[in-house]
Design a protein around this motif. Structure first.
Motif, short mmCIF file in Angstrom:
data_model
loop_
_atom_site.label_atom_id
_atom_site.label_comp_id
_atom_site.label_asym_id
_atom_site.label_seq_id
_atom_site.Cartn_x
_atom_site.Cartn_y
_atom_site.Cartn_z
N UNK A 125 -8.63 79.04 110.22
CA UNK A 125 -8.25 80.20 109.40
C UNK A 125 -6.79 80.09 108.99
N UNK A 126 -6.52 80.41 107.74
CA UNK A 126 -5.15 80.39 107.22
C UNK A 126 -4.65 79.01 106.87
N UNK A 127 -5.50 78.02 106.98
CA UNK A 127 -5.09 76.64 106.74
C UNK A 127 -5.36 76.25 105.28
N UNK A 128 -4.54 75.36 104.75
CA UNK A 128 -4.86 74.75 103.46
C UNK A 128 -5.41 73.36 103.76
N UNK A 129 -6.67 73.18 103.44
CA UNK A 129 -7.35 71.92 103.77
C UNK A 129 -7.60 71.16 102.47
N UNK A 130 -7.04 69.98 102.38
CA UNK A 130 -7.24 69.14 101.20
C UNK A 130 -8.44 68.23 101.42
N UNK A 131 -9.34 68.22 100.46
CA UNK A 131 -10.57 67.43 100.60
C UNK A 131 -10.50 66.34 99.54
N UNK A 132 -10.22 65.14 100.00
CA UNK A 132 -9.96 64.04 99.07
C UNK A 132 -11.13 63.08 98.96
N UNK A 133 -11.31 62.59 97.78
CA UNK A 133 -12.35 61.58 97.60
C UNK A 133 -12.35 61.06 96.18
N UNK A 134 -12.87 59.87 96.03
CA UNK A 134 -13.00 59.30 94.69
C UNK A 134 -14.08 60.07 93.94
N UNK B 217 -6.32 64.15 93.00
CA UNK B 217 -4.89 63.96 92.73
C UNK B 217 -4.15 64.02 94.06
N UNK B 218 -3.83 62.85 94.55
CA UNK B 218 -3.29 62.76 95.91
C UNK B 218 -1.96 63.46 96.07
N UNK B 219 -1.10 63.33 95.07
CA UNK B 219 0.23 63.94 95.20
C UNK B 219 0.10 65.46 95.32
N UNK B 220 -0.88 66.01 94.61
CA UNK B 220 -1.10 67.46 94.63
C UNK B 220 -1.51 67.92 96.03
N UNK B 221 -2.47 67.21 96.58
CA UNK B 221 -2.96 67.55 97.92
C UNK B 221 -1.84 67.34 98.95
N UNK C 139 15.43 48.44 101.70
CA UNK C 139 14.89 49.46 100.79
C UNK C 139 14.31 50.63 101.56
N UNK C 140 14.46 51.80 100.96
CA UNK C 140 13.84 53.00 101.56
C UNK C 140 12.44 53.13 100.98
N UNK C 141 11.45 53.17 101.86
CA UNK C 141 10.06 53.25 101.41
C UNK C 141 9.35 54.41 102.08
N UNK C 142 8.26 54.80 101.49
CA UNK C 142 7.46 55.89 102.06
C UNK C 142 6.02 55.39 102.09
N UNK C 143 5.44 55.35 103.28
CA UNK C 143 4.02 54.97 103.32
C UNK C 143 3.27 56.19 102.86
N UNK C 144 3.02 56.25 101.58
CA UNK C 144 2.49 57.52 101.08
C UNK C 144 0.97 57.60 101.25
N UNK C 145 0.52 58.80 100.95
CA UNK C 145 -0.90 59.11 101.11
C UNK C 145 -1.76 58.23 100.22
N UNK C 146 -1.22 57.93 99.07
CA UNK C 146 -1.98 57.13 98.12
C UNK C 146 -2.33 55.76 98.71
N UNK C 147 -1.32 55.11 99.30
CA UNK C 147 -1.58 53.79 99.90
C UNK C 147 -2.59 53.91 101.03
N UNK C 148 -2.39 54.95 101.82
CA UNK C 148 -3.28 55.16 102.95
C UNK C 148 -4.71 55.37 102.46
N UNK C 149 -4.85 56.21 101.44
CA UNK C 149 -6.16 56.53 100.89
C UNK C 149 -6.83 55.28 100.31
N UNK C 150 -6.06 54.53 99.55
CA UNK C 150 -6.62 53.33 98.93
C UNK C 150 -7.06 52.31 99.97
N UNK C 151 -6.29 52.23 101.04
CA UNK C 151 -6.64 51.29 102.10
C UNK C 151 -7.98 51.71 102.74
#
Lengths: 262, 298
Positions: B29-38, B192-196, B283-295
């Protein structure tokens, strides 16, 4: 009950904002106007001969130019045209939810699906009855303008009951049209159904089994093939009632249980 | 613990096609749950099952602790939804479309329609026929309908579809405020991964009908965290030189997540140069959600 009133309000609003009531009313008004034209032709044999085919057709349909013949013509027009016109109205009321993709907005609501379906049936029935009453009123106006002989209050009453009887026997059969518009998710399947059913109704009457075929019964009630008492029996009314119950039950079942995956 | 949304071994088959398979969702309850998928992963099928629009082949769905169905029954007075692209009666005005929803929700107060139009910035289009609205305003109409009755649970399929960048920010802020201030539970699907990533407290990733991973807040934070990635000609020596920091070994590289390194990479460069192993890459990098999702979905 409160939800039911809301659902009725909603369906009425959709109907009021649509152009379909206007078009169906105009379309159905052609019946008394055409009847009036035939009466004018019949009253004036010289003009009838000059008009050739139309004159012949008018004689085939009504015979003599009086109120009785004119009301009979109207009854036949409502029997044949009503089946088509009410089907168009029903197809629109149910089919639009699928063609406009609005059905998904009607499924997860505090107002149940059963109430929404019931409201749709009520609104389309009231709409169809009002249009039929309008046709009857237009018919009286046209008949008066044409100055037909043989008017009587009794004839008016009998003719009104006859035409409204056809309407009330036709409307419950619209449950199948609603079912097909829902299952087919749009307009085309019910239109195919209308063509099929009109063909089968005519065939059943020609073969002498019309009193057993639900979709032929309203026409026989209207006297398209002779006096009603000779053509219909109690079994005919039971059959039309049973068929309608099946149609309504199937429509309700579909709305309650079918997967709405599109 | 009772959840706002719960599915237990939810499966859906269309003939031989497996649209969902043993999906077990738990949304607090009260949570924002992102449901991702192709596309075609099963997001919309799952959402339709949550809303009782399709019947599960196996398993069940609970919303606000009430089992959904049979016959589409559920706590719908407390649930707002937007499924796929919004739909509206094109020959009715925007206001009339919302009025229909108000009536069918049994809400007595007619003012809620004006309130929600103001909230979604569509009041100026109130008398426009829905069929003439732009796709962005059509989407806002769909969201307005979902929010009209101030639901406890919002189930939204791609809520920012068709919105312009300003609209996306506006809706994102609206959803965040609903969750944080009103305690509204928000279940939103997106591709849209960035949105989630910007919105969700938790993320579920669905692939080929299966929930393949759920990322909790900590893991999401990890994915959102930046790190300093370093390459040198002698990684062992670099590790020793950077012993004051927690060094993570990557494939042929090392990384430091410490903010002292991320905020001031020149310090690290100086340390390495002084140790005789100057960096060949920093270099400063971010293991972002997109990479994780694609993997995950490869």
């Amino acid at each position: 009950m409160k939800n039911f009133a809301s659902a009725l309000w909603v369906e009425t609003l959709k109907m009021r904002r649509s152009k379909v009531p206007l078009f169906t009313a105009i379309g159905f008004s052609m019946a008394p106007l055409a009847g009036g034209l035939f009466m004018v032709i019949l009253k004036n044999p010289e003009a009838a001969r000059a008009m050739g085919l139309i004159s012949t057709k008018a004689q085939l349909l009504v015979g003599v130019a009086d109120w009785n013949a004119y009301f009979n013509f109207l009854a036949q027009a409502v029997a044949a045209g009503g089946m088509v016109l009410f089907s168009i109205i029903t197809t629109w009321v149910f089919g639009r939810e699928f063609s406009d993709r609005t059905v998904k907005e009607l499924l997860a609501l505090p107002t149940s699906r059963e109430i929404i379906v019931a409201a749709k049936f009520i609104v389309l029935s009231v709409w169809s009855i009002l249009i039929s009453a309008l046709i009857f009123a237009v018919g009286i106006a046209v008949g008066t303008l044409v100055v037909l002989p043989g008017w009587s209050g009794e004839l008016l009453g009998v003719s009104f009951v006859n035409i409204m009887g056809i309407v009330l026997l036709t409307l419950p059969l619209m449950s199948f049209v609603a079912l097909l518009a829902s299952m087919g998710r749009g307009y085309l399947p019910p239109f195919g159904w209308i063509i099929l059913i009109l063909f089968l109704a005519n065939l059943s009457v020609i073969l002498g089994w019309g009193d057993w075929f639900p979709w032929a019964i309203p026409g026989l009630f209207g006297g398209v093939a002779g006096p009603r008492a000779e053509l219909l029996g109690l079994h005919s009314y039971i059959i039309i009632f049973a068929a309608s119950i099946i149609g309504f039950a199937a429509t309700y079942y579909w709305w309650r249980n079918a997967d709405q995956a599109r | 613990m009772t959840y706002a949304i719960e599915t237990n071994n939810l499966s859906k088959f269309y003939g031989d096609v497996r649209a969902l398979h043993n999906v077990n969702l738990r949304v607090k309850r009260g949570e924002i749950y992102g449901f991702l998928g192709l596309n075609g992963a099963g997001k919309t099928t799952a959402i339709r099952a949550l809303l009782g629009m399709i019947r599960p082949s196996e398993g069940n769905v609970k919303v606000l602790n009430q089992v959904i169905g049979p016959h589409g029954s559920g706590p719908w007075a407390q649930v707002g939804h937007l499924v796929e692209s919004p739909a509206a009666y094109p020959d009715l005005s925007l206001r009339e479309n919302l009025e229909i929803s108000r009536r069918l929700h049994g809400i007595k107060n007619p003012k809620v329609v004006d309130d929600v139009m103001d909230k979604l910035s569509i009041a100026s289009y109130a008398d426009r026929k829905a069929g003439t609205l732009s796709s962005g305003n059509f989407q806002r109409l769909g969201l307005a309908r979902a929010l009209l009755h101030k639901p406890e649970v919002l189930i939204l399929d791609e809520p920012t579809n068709a919105l312009d960048p300003a609209g996306i920010v506006e809706i994102r802020e609206l959803l965040i405020s609903l969750a944080r201030e009103n305690g509204t539970t928000i279940f939103m699907s997106s591709h849209i991964l960035s949105e989630v990533d910007l919105l969700a407290d938790r993320i579920g990733i669905i692939h080929k009908g299966e929930l393949i991973e759920e990322l909790d807040a900590a893991r999401l934070e990890e994915l959102r965290a930046r790190q300093l990635v370093i390459c040198t000609r002698d990684l062992e020596k670099a590790n020793k030189a950077l012993s004051d920091f927690e060094v993570i070994s990557l494939d042929g590289r090392i990384a430091i997540k410490d903010s002292r390194a991320v905020e001031a990479p020149e310090t690290i460069a100086t340390i390495l140069v002084n140790a005789g192993i100057p960096p060949t890459h920093l270099a400063i990098e971010q293991e972002n959600l997109e990479e994780h999702f694609l993997r995950l979905t490869k």
